[in-house]
Design an enzyme around this catalytic site. Structure first.
Site, PDB file in Angstrom:
ATOM      1  N   GLY A 150     -37.808  93.238 -67.760  1.00 49.10           N
ATOM      2  CA  GLY A 150     -36.591  93.349 -68.570  1.00 49.10           C
ATOM      3  C   GLY A 150     -36.291  91.975 -69.151  1.00 49.10           C
ATOM      4  CG  PHE A 151     -32.783  91.214 -71.496  1.00 50.13           C
ATOM      5  CD1 PHE A 151     -33.017  90.751 -72.774  1.00 50.13           C
ATOM      6  CD2 PHE A 151     -32.191  92.457 -71.335  1.00 50.13           C
ATOM      7  CE1 PHE A 151     -32.665  91.504 -73.878  1.00 50.13           C
ATOM      8  CE2 PHE A 151     -31.838  93.218 -72.435  1.00 50.13           C
ATOM      9  CZ  PHE A 151     -32.079  92.743 -73.710  1.00 50.13           C
ATOM     10  N   GLY A 152     -34.780  89.333 -67.840  1.00 48.73           N
ATOM     11  CA  GLY A 152     -35.041  88.201 -66.958  1.00 48.73           C
ATOM     12  C   GLY A 152     -36.530  87.985 -66.722  1.00 48.73           C
ATOM     13  CG  ASP A 191     -28.176  93.666 -64.912  1.00 47.81           C
ATOM     14  OD1 ASP A 191     -27.711  92.586 -65.305  1.00 47.81           O
ATOM     15  OD2 ASP A 191     -28.127  94.720 -65.582  1.00 47.81           O
ATOM     16  CB  VAL A 196     -42.386  96.779 -56.606  1.00 49.43           C
ATOM     17  CG1 VAL A 196     -42.071  96.119 -55.267  1.00 49.43           C
ATOM     18  CG2 VAL A 196     -43.343  95.913 -57.423  1.00 49.43           C
ATOM     19  CD  GLU A 254     -21.567  98.180 -77.342  1.00 48.10           C
ATOM     20  OE1 GLU A 254     -21.408  96.987 -77.633  1.00 48.10           O
ATOM     21  OE2 GLU A 254     -22.540  98.580 -76.681  1.00 48.10           O
ATOM     22  N   GLY A 284     -40.617  93.476 -62.762  1.00 50.35           N
ATOM     23  CA  GLY A 284     -39.642  93.851 -63.793  1.00 50.35           C
ATOM     24  C   GLY A 284     -39.817  93.005 -65.040  1.00 50.35           C
TER      25      GLY A 284
END
Ligand code: FAD
Length: 423
Positions: free
Chosen positions: A13-15, A300, A79, A171, A11
């Site tokens: 993403g942000f992490g 997350d 994965v 939003e 992944g």
């Protein structure tokens, strides 16, 4: 091949991306696997869904972000399993990938609370595909309403329902209201600002439950000023083709957006680790999956204990700080437990209002919105994206225009079934 430790990050993403950047240039061989070729800035997805930004403004190729990290390679693959006994990750392509350290950073997806059949009628926004599918629904509904004369059918086309009063729902509702009531009305001949209804449904007793009640109240007032109808204590009981039900009440609508629930990726199942009720891997203070000494879970997809009890929220700063922490842990730079630094919470309401919670300091209105803009531009990846977003926002702010109003794919009757096929 080297004898350096092999780190696999699942992944980007942000992490995952933060971990990869931290490990760049260090004495480890890193493989980043992602099922998509791009890193996505999810906090601005709702702007793609409401035609304010284009997908390329908020996504960047993972390969180019990590191009200068010579010890990092990127694989486009999915994965599907992990064998912790043989320290191998299994990829959908069939290739096995050996690791010494594994970082699971596979994020979350929507949860329909056991009603997956609602997904086809009420898409959420998690990916670029989701956002462009929602954009398509919103824009097609407006196009159809322009030529629809029948009262009820036209009303349903011009009714937009957002489910979930958290930051994403707030939003989305604000942005749809501005799009449908302000931005497009001058381009259409029969749609005036007051023709459209935007309804925000929240089952709880207030919007933005993770913010202080005073900011929830201001959010409600700001949304109402731009014409959003807010229904609190409104638990959706059914969603079907072109309708939402709340008990006996039926709302006819062609556009339903789901912003109500999330569920972690199946990472806990891959490693046989204990999971919480959202399916998140339960991790210890060092972010190891419980019972594992070589497998971290972050962002997350992890349930990490917070200092004040409970678990840390599913937000980008948590994922990023955890990504940096596990990289440092692998490099032996720290043996301390992970500690999250909370710098505050922001949520925007339309084009010039927001709320900000920094503990003792709380802001709302235009000043919070300016802060929100600066923070989001700052955290976007890449100079090109930042410049493009600033230019679009400037243009949208002064002209009310929505420059990314593209409808792609077939323009059939917007039944939910045909949308599902197109999406
Ligand atoms: C619409 C929306 C608005 C948001 N707004 C905000 C906000 O304003 N502020 C804020 O702080 N947070 C916000 N968030 C939350 C924030 O985006 C997440 O907390 C953050 O993205 C979590 O980072 P992550 O690295 O855990 O997962 P993600 O960023 O979701 O990345 C997961 C990555 O894993 C990849 N992946 C998943 N499964 C596999 C697999 N099997 N194989 C290979 N790759 C896989 C995915 O393709 C993805 O690239 C928002 C989220 C959404 C959806």
């Amino acid at each position: 091949m080297t004898d350096r430790p092999r780190v696999v990050i699942v992944g980007a993403g942000f992490g995952g991306l933060e971990a990869a950047k931290r490990l760049s240039g260090q004495p480890v061989d890193v493989t980043v696997v992602d099922q998509r070729n791009h890193h996505l800035f999810q906090p601005l997805l709702y702007q793609v869904a409401t035609a304010a930004l284009s997908p390329a403004d908020i996504a960047a190729p993972i390969r180019s972000i990590l191009a200068h990290a010579r010890n990092v390679r990127v694989l486009l693959d999915r994965v599907c399993a992990v064998s912790s006994s043989s320290r191998t990750v299994l990829l959908e392509s069939g290739r096995p990938l050996d690791y010494d350290w594994l970082i699971l950073a596979t994020g979350a997806r929507h949860s329909y609370f056991g009603r997956d059949d609602w997904a086809v009628h009420a898409p959420g926004i998690k990916t670029i595909e989701d956002a462009t599918a929602v954009r398509r629904r919103v824009l097609l509904a407006l196009e159809q309403a322009e030529s629809e004369e029948h009262g009820d059918a036209r009303d349903a086309l011009l009714t937009f329902v957002v489910i979930g009063g958290g930051p994403t729902g707030v939003e989305m509702a604000g942005a749809i209201a501005e799009l449908a009531r302000q931005s497009v009305s001058r381009d259409f001949r029969s749609i005036t600002p007051h023709c459209s209804r935007v309804i925000l449904l929240e089952a709880g007793s207030r919007l933005l439950p993770s913010f202080p009640p005073e900011l929830s109240k201001r959010t409600r007032e700001a949304l109402e000023r731009i014409g959003v109808e807010i229904r609190l204590g409104a638990a959706v009981t059914d969603i079907g083709r072109n309708q939402v039900r709340i008990g006996a009440e039926r709302i006819a609508t062609h556009t339903i957006v789901w912003a109500a629930g999330v569920q972690a990726s199946p990472a806990a199942k891959w490693v046989g680790a204990p999971a919480d009720r959202l399916g998140r891997v339960i991790v210890d203070d060092d972010l190891f999956a419980l019972g594992q000494t070589r497998i971290f879970a972050i962002g997350d997809t992890a349930a990490c204990p917070g200092r004040r009890g409970g678990t840390l929220p599913g937000v980008a700063p948590v994922a990023k700080q955890q990504g940096r922490y596990v990289a440092d842990r692998i490099l032996g730079r720290t043996m301390q437990p992970f500690r999250y630094r909370d710098y505050g919470n922001l949520a925007t309401i339309g084009r010039k209002s927001a709320v900000a919670d920094f503990g003792r300091i709380r802001l709302s209105g235009f000043s919070a919105w300016l802060l929100w803009c600066v923070a989001h531009v700052w955290f976007l990846v890449g100079f090109r994206s930042r410049l493009s977003v600033i230019l679009h926002w400037g243009w949208n702010y002064f002209t009310y225009a929505r420059s990314a109003r593209l409808i792609t794919g077939p323009i059939h009757t917007p039944t939910t079934d045909s949308f599902a096929e197109a999406a």
